[in-house]
Design an enzyme around this catalytic site. Structure first.
Site, PDB file in Angstrom:
ATOM      1  N   CYS A 139       0.838  -1.208   0.000  1.00  0.00           N
ATOM      2  CA  CYS A 139       0.000   0.000   0.000  1.00  0.00           C
ATOM      3  C   CYS A 139       0.871   1.255   0.000  1.00  0.00           C
ATOM      4  O   CYS A 139       0.592   2.217  -0.719  1.00  0.00           O
ATOM      5  CB  CYS A 139      -0.919  -0.010   1.217  1.00  0.00           C
ATOM      6  SG  CYS A 139      -2.037   1.407   1.298  1.00  0.00           S
ATOM      7  N   CYS A 148      -6.102  -3.392   7.324  1.00  0.00           N
ATOM      8  CA  CYS A 148      -7.255  -2.493   7.390  1.00  0.00           C
ATOM      9  C   CYS A 148      -8.472  -3.015   6.648  1.00  0.00           C
ATOM     10  O   CYS A 148      -9.602  -2.689   7.013  1.00  0.00           O
ATOM     11  CB  CYS A 148      -6.868  -1.104   6.864  1.00  0.00           C
ATOM     12  SG  CYS A 148      -6.475  -1.067   5.084  1.00  0.00           S
TER      13      CYS A 148
END
Length: 356
Positions: A92, A189
């Site tokens: 990410c 997440c």
């Protein structure tokens, strides 16, 4: 100087935003939504808008769920299908925050990007920019930034580099602010309830089915329910009665086999890493480097050999095996990140074998 500050709504990014404004920068808050219309996202954006309005800071909300799915979630699922244990947080940072989001920040006409990472970037150093560990050893996030390339780091600011987490909370409270996104999470997440097995089972991807559990000599001890559901070093949940506790030593994805053994066999001499990002030219690396192969583990001294873009890492002493799919970050003694790459294999040390 104008700066786009990536704000998630957590304490770290909010304080980074405040600090830059107080230091005379011209910050603009940039909130990337990875969840689309998920519950809570609209409320989060509304509260962020209120905070920014009170401080006279523009807020830009950017929808990035499709790119996040394509460049982080899909590769995550596919890696597990190949028997790997991926590191989506590092991806990410490399593919989204310091690539796609940087492009968005530049499209807004802003000069730099800033985040709430606990790490340090130095421009005044040999072969700049230099990425270093943050001051708070318990929160240092340089490991997760080891795949970010030098061009992005040259345009990045980390206002919390010298801060501790405890002080961040105090200073945010002193400014009358609180985190918008609730308690911070150490887990992935996009995985609901931190249950990655349930998440993987719900994806439209073929995952390996049940197979044999064997010891290091190849003797069949039982059956597993899919190698993707196990991690190296795992002890619980194997479902095998044995004279001593057994641990996952390795995963043979090609044969769909899980290899287990006693703890004395759970050690390694070396690992092989694909060098994805060299922040310092490998020819300038010290003879002995520090190698971190997991965020929760410390860095261990090792010597490396570069061959055709691959790093053969030879540890100075036996340690837990490196997990294929995870990231190896290479450090100098002063905490500088030399580079990083994906771990392709971890070599287990044979019983009774000494280091050469």
């Amino acid at each position: 100087m104008s700066v786009g500050v990536a704000v998630s709504g957590g304490a770290d990014s909010l304080l980074a935003l405040c600090l830059l404004q107080e230091q005379g920068y011209e910050p603009e808050a940039v909130h990337a939504s990875f969840a689309g219309a998920a519950d809570g996202e609209a409320r989060l954006q509304e509260e962020l808008a209120g905070i920014c309005a009170r401080r006279g800071i523009p807020l830009h909300c950017i929808q990035m769920e499709e790119e996040f799915d394509r460049r982080v979630i899909r590769p995550f699922v596919q890696a597990y299908a190949r028997g790997l244990t991926p590191n989506p947080c590092s991806w990410c940072n490399q593919r989204i925050k310091f690539d796609a989001l940087v492009r968005e920040v530049r499209s807004l006409g802003l000069d730099m990007i800033a985040t709430g990472h606990y790490a340090r970037v130095e421009q005044d150093c040999p072969d700049p920019p230099g990425l270093y560990r943050g001051t708070d050893s318990g929160k240092d996030q340089s490991y997760f930034l080891a795949l970010v390339d030098k061009r992005a780091l040259a345009a990045s600011l980390f206002p919390l580099s010298a801060w501790t987490k405890a002080r961040v909370r105090e200073e945010l409270s002193r400014r009358g602010l609180r985190p918008v996104s609730g308690e911070e999470s150490q887990e992935i997440c996009f995985i609901p309830h931190n249950d990655y097995r349930e998440f993987l089972a719900a994806q439209d991807t073929h995952l390996p089915g049940p197979g044999e559990v064997v010891d290091s000599s190849g003797r069949v001890l039982g059956r597993h329910q899919g190698v993707h559901g196990y991690t190296l070093g795992q002890r619980r949940g194997l479902g095998i009665a044995h004279s001593e506790p057994l641990y996952v030593l390795d995963k043979d994805a090609e044969a769909n086999r899980l290899i287990v053994g006693p703890r004395r066999e759970l050690q390694a001499d070396s690992c092989r890493v694909r060098l994805d990002n060299a922040l310092v030219g490998v020819s300038s690396w010290p003879e002995q480097v520090l190698v971190q192969t997991n965020y929760r583990q410390g860095a261990d001294p090792a010597r490396i050999l570069l061959e055709d873009g691959w790093l053969d890492v030879r540890f100075d002493r036996p340690r837990l095996p490196a997990t294929p799919g995870q990231i190896a970050a290479f450090y100098s003694r002063d905490g500088r990140v030399l580079g990083g790459g994906e771990i392709m294999s971890g070599a287990r040390r044979k019983s009774g074998q000494g280091l050469q």
